[in-house]
Design an enzyme around this catalytic site. Structure first.
Site, PDB file in Angstrom:
ATOM      1  N   GLU A 115      50.299  42.811 -19.035  1.00 43.11           N
ATOM      2  CA  GLU A 115      51.625  43.363 -19.322  1.00 43.11           C
ATOM      3  C   GLU A 115      52.401  42.449 -20.266  1.00 43.11           C
ATOM      4  O   GLU A 115      53.188  42.907 -21.089  1.00 43.11           O
ATOM      5  CB  GLU A 115      52.376  43.588 -18.013  1.00 43.11           C
ATOM      6  CG  GLU A 115      51.650  44.621 -17.141  1.00 43.11           C
ATOM      7  CD  GLU A 115      52.406  45.025 -15.890  1.00 43.11           C
ATOM      8  OE1 GLU A 115      53.206  44.216 -15.378  1.00 43.11           O
ATOM      9  OE2 GLU A 115      52.196  46.159 -15.421  1.00 43.11           O
ATOM     10  N   GLY A 137      46.472  41.957 -10.828  1.00 39.73           N
ATOM     11  CA  GLY A 137      45.092  42.231 -10.445  1.00 39.73           C
ATOM     12  C   GLY A 137      44.119  41.091 -10.712  1.00 39.73           C
ATOM     13  O   GLY A 137      43.321  40.731  -9.842  1.00 39.73           O
ATOM     14  N   ILE A 150      42.900  31.226 -18.495  1.00 35.71           N
ATOM     15  CA  ILE A 150      42.404  32.511 -18.990  1.00 35.71           C
ATOM     16  C   ILE A 150      40.957  32.647 -18.505  1.00 35.71           C
ATOM     17  O   ILE A 150      40.074  31.899 -18.904  1.00 35.71           O
ATOM     18  CB  ILE A 150      42.492  32.569 -20.533  1.00 35.71           C
ATOM     19  CG1 ILE A 150      43.956  32.385 -20.987  1.00 35.71           C
ATOM     20  CG2 ILE A 150      41.928  33.884 -21.050  1.00 35.71           C
ATOM     21  CD1 ILE A 150      44.945  33.393 -20.443  1.00 35.71           C
ATOM     22  N   GLY A 206      39.710  49.525 -17.319  1.00 33.66           N
ATOM     23  CA  GLY A 206      39.406  49.149 -18.694  1.00 33.66           C
ATOM     24  C   GLY A 206      39.826  47.716 -18.954  1.00 33.66           C
ATOM     25  O   GLY A 206      39.696  47.202 -20.071  1.00 33.66           O
ATOM     26  N   PRO A 225      38.394  34.846 -22.119  1.00 33.59           N
ATOM     27  CA  PRO A 225      39.206  34.982 -23.342  1.00 33.59           C
ATOM     28  C   PRO A 225      38.943  36.287 -24.090  1.00 33.59           C
ATOM     29  O   PRO A 225      39.832  36.777 -24.784  1.00 33.59           O
ATOM     30  CB  PRO A 225      38.775  33.785 -24.195  1.00 33.59           C
ATOM     31  CG  PRO A 225      38.167  32.819 -23.245  1.00 33.59           C
ATOM     32  CD  PRO A 225      37.581  33.620 -22.110  1.00 33.59           C
ATOM     33  N   LYS A 241      46.913  33.550 -14.137  1.00 35.63           N
ATOM     34  CA  LYS A 241      47.954  34.569 -14.019  1.00 35.63           C
ATOM     35  C   LYS A 241      47.484  35.807 -14.780  1.00 35.63           C
ATOM     36  O   LYS A 241      46.483  35.761 -15.490  1.00 35.63           O
ATOM     37  CB  LYS A 241      49.265  34.079 -14.645  1.00 35.63           C
ATOM     38  CG  LYS A 241      49.839  32.822 -14.001  1.00 35.63           C
ATOM     39  CD  LYS A 241      51.050  32.346 -14.790  1.00 35.63           C
ATOM     40  CE  LYS A 241      51.602  31.061 -14.210  1.00 35.63           C
ATOM     41  NZ  LYS A 241      52.733  30.538 -14.994  1.00 35.63           N
ATOM     42  N   GLY A 242      48.237  36.867 -14.666  1.00 38.45           N
ATOM     43  CA  GLY A 242      47.885  38.088 -15.391  1.00 38.45           C
ATOM     44  C   GLY A 242      48.380  38.021 -16.819  1.00 38.45           C
ATOM     45  O   GLY A 242      49.249  37.227 -17.176  1.00 38.45           O
TER      46      GLY A 242
HETATM   47 MO1  MOS Z   1      51.746  48.661 -13.309  1.00 40.05          MO
HETATM   48  S1  MOS Z   1      53.013  49.570 -14.506  1.00 40.05           S
HETATM   49  O1  MOS Z   1      52.651  48.006 -12.095  1.00 40.05           O
HETATM   50  O2  MOS Z   1      50.263  49.385 -13.093  1.00 40.05           O
END
Ligand code: MOS
Length: 736
Positions: free
Chosen positions: A696, A515, A620, A473, A623, A692-693
């Site tokens: 989180e 990812g 990014i 998602g 966006p 970067k990600g």
């Molecule tokens: Mo994450 S909590 O390392 O998918």
């Protein structure tokens, strides 16, 4: 391709497709209900049967006997698998939990049997007839009572060493001008993703294919092969769409093992979705913490000592929740101490949940910073900016590759009208509502990891990407497509993205917010190879060839891209690997969260009124999908602050509220207004993508900002999450 020095100018800098807020390329499939999730692959599995998992009815003990008499004879039953006939099973390599119990029971709702039947209803009905006799043993379920028995773990799951000290923490704290020593608690939390863990397993001889819902296909293949004792080459996992995971679907859990065993026993494909009431105790959760934070400053607010200790519990050998992680890098201060301790518990396994470590650590640290600012009579934004640093304070050597924390805070303060925040608590009112504002910093690591991809260019000029990346998602499909489009100089409509199949080149998978940056870098590497092949095919020098507007240019000559394809297609494959740059630079993502709440002075209901996140996370890539990641994370932060709490029955040993009625998360009505600002930047030390990600980062700090806003509104400081009405009732000393 190996990335070992900071990226210079490269094709991604064109930003014709990358960096644009494109709609999700998988959006039409999602919105028309035609995106297939694990449980929905019926066509290739004609004649499949249904599995139903029976969870252990005790928290700790053993199975004395299993009486299958009635269950076996129930209508439609094809097979019953328990530890008695499953054959030897190993553990996976990521989770420590045994995915089929017996004879020992390690925790409540651990799978003890899978019933396979012609229909779901028959499997469920037969499951109710299975008689499992247990001996119940006294288990360890009361984390707070066990705190003093906890020991320093060998390692944290993520983040810094379990125990570390810089300078002389105690000496500096004892002699500090202003001190804070407070303890905070966070509860056990569940991922509560929409799509339950689900698998269809099919054996073709000794080859096993599972349509499943997991984030890391490479870990999944490894773990499933390991659990079943079969070669990795015999396992194929397909996970094309995932209805949320949040770290709870990292790799193989009981649904995959049970479906595989059930399919082998029944001689038919078997589909299983973990029943919602089973998920909370059967699978993993974010462990509860107790955190003690000590901060010492000079009179002017400069931090001289900062200490963070955190206690959590888990099954024997389980990871420890690295709640001290953010404190290692967020603020300056010469004398520092971090210490994790862990108790042994007999609840389900604690493991990764979105921003493991940082999310719970910041729930404590960022209230502590608010309390400290108040002691210093400083503005909480100014206090944080004063203690910002460009050098990793844990070792005082590595500089941060890029770190605009101060800018996140100052820009956010301006956009949020922070200057309207009342300096003294309980002074802003609107009728019966007390209004308050809160702030918190955000920090989360920016890990990046090896990832491979294959790209094909066909004679119609269509570029197809294949990599075993997943999309829970998050938007992986789209940013992978954007990367290939940019690299090959075509529009996104010329790109087909195929992911979620372990038969494709091994990607980073989705986790730890690595990812986006990792998987697109693998696509970059493969596209560099494809560009070289295209250039050579056209008689161009690859060094002097450019790709844009559907054409390949070199000097004064240019061709349409498809002209390079002389036969069927040109195929290129490569992976991106990494050198030592992460040892030279501290690589993290940063942000600031601002929240305004209203608290009803009579009922103590808390309403979040406005939220703003300012994020600094390199380039990014899209966006729109990045914003969606962040607003989803902010919403999850509201849950962490105000609602989420797996309540433990300390006698029987289980999470009591194990469904979506009892485990509350925010709904639309809880979230009236969210704004996200992304600071425009690149981080060339990360990868050629310079990204970067962000998935989180958006969560980290949110709950504390809400807690601080509640304090600002009411003058009641709640240090035990979640902040529920009962913790405010009778404590607000303000007249409406
Ligand atoms: Mo994450 S909590 O390392 O998918």
């Amino acid at each position: 391709m190996k990335f070992d020095k900071p990226a210079g100018k490269n094709p991604t800098d064109q930003m014709k497709v990358i960096g644009k807020p494109l709609d999700r390329i998988d959006g039409p499939l999602k919105t028309t209900g035609t995106a297939k999730y694990a449980y929905e692959y019926n066509e290739p599995n004609k004649g499949h049967a249904y599995g139903y998992i029976v969870g252990a009815a005790i928290g700790k003990g053993r199975i004395d006997s299993i009486n299958q008499y009635a269950a076996k004879r129930a209508p439609g039953v094809l097979a019953i698998v328990t530890y008695e006939n499953a054959g030897p099973l190993q553990k996976g390599m990521f989770y420590v939990d045994r995915l089929l119990a017996g004879p020992e029971i390690d925790h409540y709702h651990q799978a003890v049997a899978v019933i396979v039947a012609e229909t779901f209803e028959q499997a469920r009905s037969a499951a109710a007839l299975l008689k499992v006799n247990y001996t119940r043993l006294k288990g360890s379920f009361d984390f707070k009572a066990l705190k003093d028995s906890s020991i320093t773990p060998k390692r944290g799951a993520y983040g810094p060493a379990p125990q570390s000290e810089v300078g002389n923490f105690k000496g500096a704290f004892d002699t500090a001008d202003v001190k804070l020593d407070q303890t905070y608690t966070t509860p056990d939390q569940s991922h509560a993703m929409m799509e339950p863990h689900a698998t269809i397993a099919r054996w073709d001889g000794d080859k096993l294919t599972c349509w499943c819902s997991i984030q890391q296909l490479n870990w999944g293949v490894r773990d499933l092969a390991n659990v079943l004792g079969i070669p990795k080459e015999n396992v194929r996992l397909i996970s094309r769409f995932i209805g949320g995971g949040f770290g709870g679907k990292g790799t193989v859990l009981s649904d995959i093992v049970a479906a595989s065993l059930g399919a082998r026993a029944a001689g038919r494909p078997v589909k299983i979705a973990l029943q919602r009431p089973l998920i909370f105790n059967n699978t993993t959760h974010r462990p509860a913490t107790i955190q003690r934070i000590r901060i010492g400053t000079k009179k002017d607010g400069t931090i001289t000592a900062i200490g963070h200790e955190s206690w959590s519990g888990n099954l024997p050998g389980g990871m420890s929740e690295s709640a001290t992680a953010p404190t290692s890098s967020l603020y300056a201060g010469a004398n520092r101490m971090l210490h994790l301790r862990q108790a042994v518990l007999d609840l389900g396994e604690g493991n990764a949940m979105r921003a493991p470590g940082e999310a719970s650590g910041m729930m404590a640290l960022e209230i502590a910073m608010d309390e400290m600012a108040e002691k210093l009579k400083m503005d909480p934004v100014a206090f944080r900016i004063l203690n910002d640093t460009q050098v990793d304070p844990a070792e005082n050597k590595r500089r941060f590759s890029t770190r605009l924390l101060a800018k996140c805070l100052s820009e956010g303060a301006e956009k949020f009208n922070w200057n309207r925040r009342p300096d003294s608590v309980g002074t802003m009112k609107e009728g019966k509502w007390l209004i308050g504002m809160g702030v918190a910093s955000a920090v989360r690591g920016a890990p990046i990891t090896k990832s491979a991809a294959r790209v094909r260019l066909n004679k119609d000029g269509i570029v197809t990407v294949e990599t075993d990346m997943t999309d829970l998602g998050t938007g992986s499909y789209t940013i992978i497509g954007q990367t290939a489009a940019e690299m090959m100089g075509v529009g996104i409509e010329k790109v087909i993205v195929k992911i979620g199949d372990s038969s494709f080149p091994e990607s980073s998978g989705s986790g730890g917010q690595w990812g986006a940056a990792s998987s697109t870098s693998g696509v970059y590497a493969a596209c560099i190879k494809l560009r070289e092949a295209v250039a050579r095919s056209l008689g161009f020098d690859p060094e002097k060839t450019e790709f844009s507007d559907g054409k390949v240019h070199s000097g004064s000559r240019s061709f349409v891209l498809r002209a390079a394809v002389k036969t069927e297609e040109i195929v290129a494959e490569d992976e991106m690997t990494y050198g030592e740059l992460s040892k030279q630079y501290a690589q993290d993502t940063f942000g600031a969260h601002f929240v305004e709440v209203g608290v009803n002075v009579y009922t103590c209901e808390i309403r979040v009124r406005r939220m703003l996140a300012v994020c600094h996370a390199g380039r990014i890539l899209n966006p729109k999908s990045a914003r969606s990641q962040v607003i989803g994370a902010m919403t999850m932060g509201v849950g962490a602050a105000l609602m989420e709490d797996l309540v433990v029955d300390k006698n029987r040993g289980f999470f009591v509220n194990h469904d979506l009625a009892g485990y509350e998360v925010p709904v639309h009505a809880d979230i009236p207004y969210q704004e996200v600002i992304m600071l425009d930047d690149v981080d060339p030390t990360m990868s050629p993508m310079k990204a970067k990600g962000i998935g989180e980062l958006g969560l980290v700090g949110v709950a504390a900002a809400i807690a601080n806003a509640v304090y600002n509104a009411t003058g009641v400081r709640v240090r035990e999450y979640p902040i529920t009405i009962d913790k405010l009732l009778g404590k607000i000393k303000i007249d409406a």
